[in-house]
Design an enzyme around this catalytic site. Structure first.
Site, short mmCIF file in Angstrom:
data_model
loop_
_atom_site.label_atom_id
_atom_site.label_comp_id
_atom_site.label_asym_id
_atom_site.label_seq_id
_atom_site.Cartn_x
_atom_site.Cartn_y
_atom_site.Cartn_z
N HIS A 12 0.85 -1.19 0.00
CA HIS A 12 0.00 0.00 0.00
C HIS A 12 0.88 1.24 0.00
CE1 HIS A 12 0.92 0.55 4.26
NE2 HIS A 12 0.72 -0.74 4.40
N LYS A 37 -7.48 5.36 -3.29
CA LYS A 37 -6.84 5.67 -2.02
C LYS A 37 -5.89 4.55 -1.55
CE LYS A 37 -7.60 8.33 2.01
NZ LYS A 37 -8.44 8.88 3.03
N HIS A 136 12.45 4.59 7.08
CA HIS A 136 11.67 5.50 7.94
C HIS A 136 12.63 6.39 8.73
CE1 HIS A 136 7.55 4.33 7.32
NE2 HIS A 136 7.70 3.08 7.71
N ASP A 156 5.91 1.51 13.29
CA ASP A 156 4.85 1.31 12.29
C ASP A 156 4.18 -0.03 12.52
OD1 ASP A 156 6.65 -0.54 11.30
OD2 ASP A 156 6.81 0.36 9.30
N ASN A 320 0.31 9.73 14.79
CA ASN A 320 -0.52 9.90 15.98
C ASN A 320 -0.10 11.18 16.70
OD1 ASN A 320 -1.55 9.60 18.77
ND2 ASN A 320 -2.23 7.61 18.04
N ASP A 344 3.95 4.85 5.04
CA ASP A 344 4.85 4.15 4.12
C ASP A 344 5.13 4.90 2.83
OD1 ASP A 344 5.64 1.97 5.67
OD2 ASP A 344 3.63 1.14 5.48
N ARG A 456 -14.89 14.04 14.19
CA ARG A 456 -13.48 14.19 13.82
C ARG A 456 -13.12 15.67 13.79
NH1 ARG A 456 -11.38 11.16 8.72
NH2 ARG A 456 -9.42 12.02 9.44
N THR A 536 -8.97 21.58 5.74
CA THR A 536 -9.10 20.12 5.65
C THR A 536 -8.82 19.71 4.21
OG1 THR A 536 -10.54 18.23 6.15
CG2 THR A 536 -11.60 20.18 5.23
FE LIG Z 1 6.38 1.30 7.45
#
Ligand SMILES: [Fe+2]
Length: 580
Positions: A12, A37, A136, A156, A320, A344, A456, A536
């Site tokens: 993904h 997406k 990363h 992750d 987060n 990712d 949200r 947004t």
């Molecule tokens: Fe990752």
């Protein structure tokens, strides 16, 4: 040297990034081009093509293709750990030991086939695999602009086998201090609870975090989901991050939590409502994540942080923002850099920077995330002329003034300008904007584009002139990667962008990286007294962010928004605002 970074190895978030002599010149996610997406199961063909074209570079000029997934040797503890912890699914355990690089081989084959299609077949670029967590780490460390000894954190779901990385960077080199391996994954744990709470992994994590402030984290004790002494981590894979026969199954779909979890907590949540007991579970899992990470960071990175005071952080869990607020509050963290493409997609950046730095290039710090395609006013006009919905449109002389007038009157505004953002956040170039001091504007946006759950939070873009007054600190925050407590005097001024718990996920806008957006904030200050906009992302629920003027028009005519500005073109619908 010229390095093309690719991602997509973990099936993904395929993306591509191009680094020329240490400078990041282009990056984009495949999902934006193919309008799907997360681009699940796809290779970043369109994204790579865009990067090359943007920089005017041919495949023969590329020195290396960097790939964020590498073979893991049997000498590494990773495959043994995986096998031992998956004894209950012997096929998986045996594969890890005897064919542990099967996924790498398959990934490389697919990537090479895609590159062949782009003209790389005989172009001479080296294909360089880099371990997922090192990418990363590199995407955070090498692009942070921090000097000296920098603590590096990566969390992750998983890469090849690793799920968590503690290390440090110094003089352009990355050193590993500790790693955890699947199934001992905080991303996996949080993702499994995300599924249990009725959301999709990869997107739903934001929703769990948004739901958490509505619940009481002490109401339920979820501590049995993991064991940690502050040094190690053991996720309870009888309950979460489960595979094979341990999975809870419903309607032919398997989940990453187990029937045993359902026996304990009750049936999984369904629908869009905020309800008990699930809000308390969200609160509890968020707190468990925060407390666990803070203790692990103290143990593994404490000494490095005490020396350098800087922390560079990436991996999906780095999105987060509530956890990030607590990391930033650690006494030894003077500066925190979270790679804006922490998920990712960002491994394309990290792979490229890792390879370039390894070859001796000095990687330049990331100055902004506007790394995607841009479109001229003429291209926007042409898109309007060609669009089947026959839009009303006109060229504007003073775009910022018109935009500010529309916004100040309480209207939401779809806004496309400049180069598209890289990473999951709209930062003022592919955004839906609103006036955050106008009561009900958030609800109006939700109603006009039927976009997301009402609980949200929406987030503010604020001018650098007033940022410190709003968030009470001079810490940089250009990417919406942290929440801050909003100063009491501002809460009533911008109620539409302050979350239930009094925080806001702020983007600080400066004139040198986004002059027009900065000018729009100034124009808002003239009209409302507040240099703040609700911001947004420009997309409908479930769709990737808009890329091109054509995408913007498709979206605009597929929702109830009334105003769209693309570069210097105002688009309206018949009967709206007297435009035509
Ligand atoms: Fe990752």
């Amino acid at each position: 040297m010229i390095v093309l970074g690719l991602s997509g190895a973990v099936s993904h978030d395929a993306s591509a990034a191009l680094l020329v002599d240490g400078e990041l010149v282009a990056a984009a996610e495949e999902e934006r081009f193919i309008r799907d997406k997360h681009a699940k199961g796809r290779q970043p063909a369109e994204a790579a093509l865009f990067c090359l074209r943007q920089a005017g570079i041919r495949p023969e000029q590329v020195d290396a293709v960097a790939y964020p997934y590498a073979p893991i040797g049997l000498g590494s503890p990773a495959r043994w750990h995986y096998a031992a912890r998956h004894w209950y699914a012997p096929d998986r355990a045996l594969t890890a030991l005897f064919a542990g690089n099967r996924r790498f081989t398959r990934n490389r084959r697919r990537a090479l086939a895609m590159l062949g299609g782009l003209g790389f077949e005989n172009a001479g670029a080296r294909f360089v695999p880099v371990e997922h967590h090192l990418t990363h780490a590199s995407s955070a460390y090498h692009l942070s602009g921090f000097d000296g000894k920098v603590a590096i954190l990566g969390i992750d779901g998983r890469g090849e086998y690793a799920t968590t990385f503690f290390g440090y960077g110094e003089a352009g080199r990355i050193h590993t201090l500790a790693e955890f391996y699947e199934p001992d994954s905080l991303g996996g744990l949080y993702g499994a609870i995300t599924e249990y709470l009725g959301f999709e992994m990869l997107d739903g994590e934001f929703k769990v975090m948004g739901m958490a402030p509505y619940g009481d984290p002490e109401r339920f004790d979820l501590s049995r989901l993991l064991r940690s002494d502050g040094r190690r981590l053991r996720v309870n894979n009888r309950l979460v991050n489960v595979v094979g026969l341990r999975r809870y199954k419903r309607a032919g779909k398997g989940y990453f939590f187990s029937p045993r979890l359902v026996d304990w907590l009750g049936p999984p949540r369904e629908g869009d409502a905020i309800d008990e007991p699930y809000i308390h579970y969200a609160a509890a899992v968020q707190k468990l994540l925060e407390d666990t990470v803070l203790r692990l960071v103290e143990t593994h990175l404490g000494p490095t942080l005490a020396q350098g005071g800087t922390l560079a952080y990436a991996g999906g869990v780095a999105l987060n923002v509530k956890l990030n607020q607590r990391l930033m509050a650690l006494p030894d963290v003077q500066r925190l850099f979270v790679q804006p493409a922490a998920g990712d997609a960002g491994t394309a950046l990290g792979a490229a920077t890792y390879v370039a730095a390894g070859a001796g290039d000095t990687v330049q710090p990331m100055r902004h995330a506007y790394l995607g395609p841009a479109y001229s006013t003429d291209e926007c006009l042409a898109a309007c002329a060609a669009h089947p919905s026959r839009p009303h449109y006109r060229r504007l002389d003073d775009t910022v003034t018109t935009a500010a007038d529309i916004l100040a009157a309480g209207n939401p505004l779809a806004w496309l300008q400049g180069r598209m953002e890289f990473g999951p956040r709209a930062l003022g170039n592919r955004s839906i904007l609103g006036n955050p001091s106008f009561p009900g504007v958030a609800e109006r946006i939700n109603a006009q584009i039927k976009y997301r759950e009402r609980w949200r939070p929406f987030c503010p873009s604020v001018s650098d002139r007033v940022a410190a007054d709003i968030i009470g600190t001079d810490h940089p925050a250009p990417y919406m990667t942290f929440t801050f407590d909003v100063a009491p005097q501002w809460k009533a001024r911008i109620p539409e962008v302050v979350h239930e718990d009094g925080t806001a996920r702020v983007q600080i806008v400066s004139a040198d990286t986004n002059p027009r957006y900065h000018a729009l904030l100034d124009a808002m200050a003239e009209r409302t007294g507040n240099a703040v906009l609700l911001n947004t992302s420009l997309n409908r629920r479930g769709e990737p962010m808009v890329c091109s003027p054509r995408d913007a028009l498709d979206m605009f005519f597929g929702c109830d928004l009334e105003y769209l500005i693309m570069e210097d073109v105002l688009v309206t619908k018949p009967g709206v605002g007297g435009e035509g």
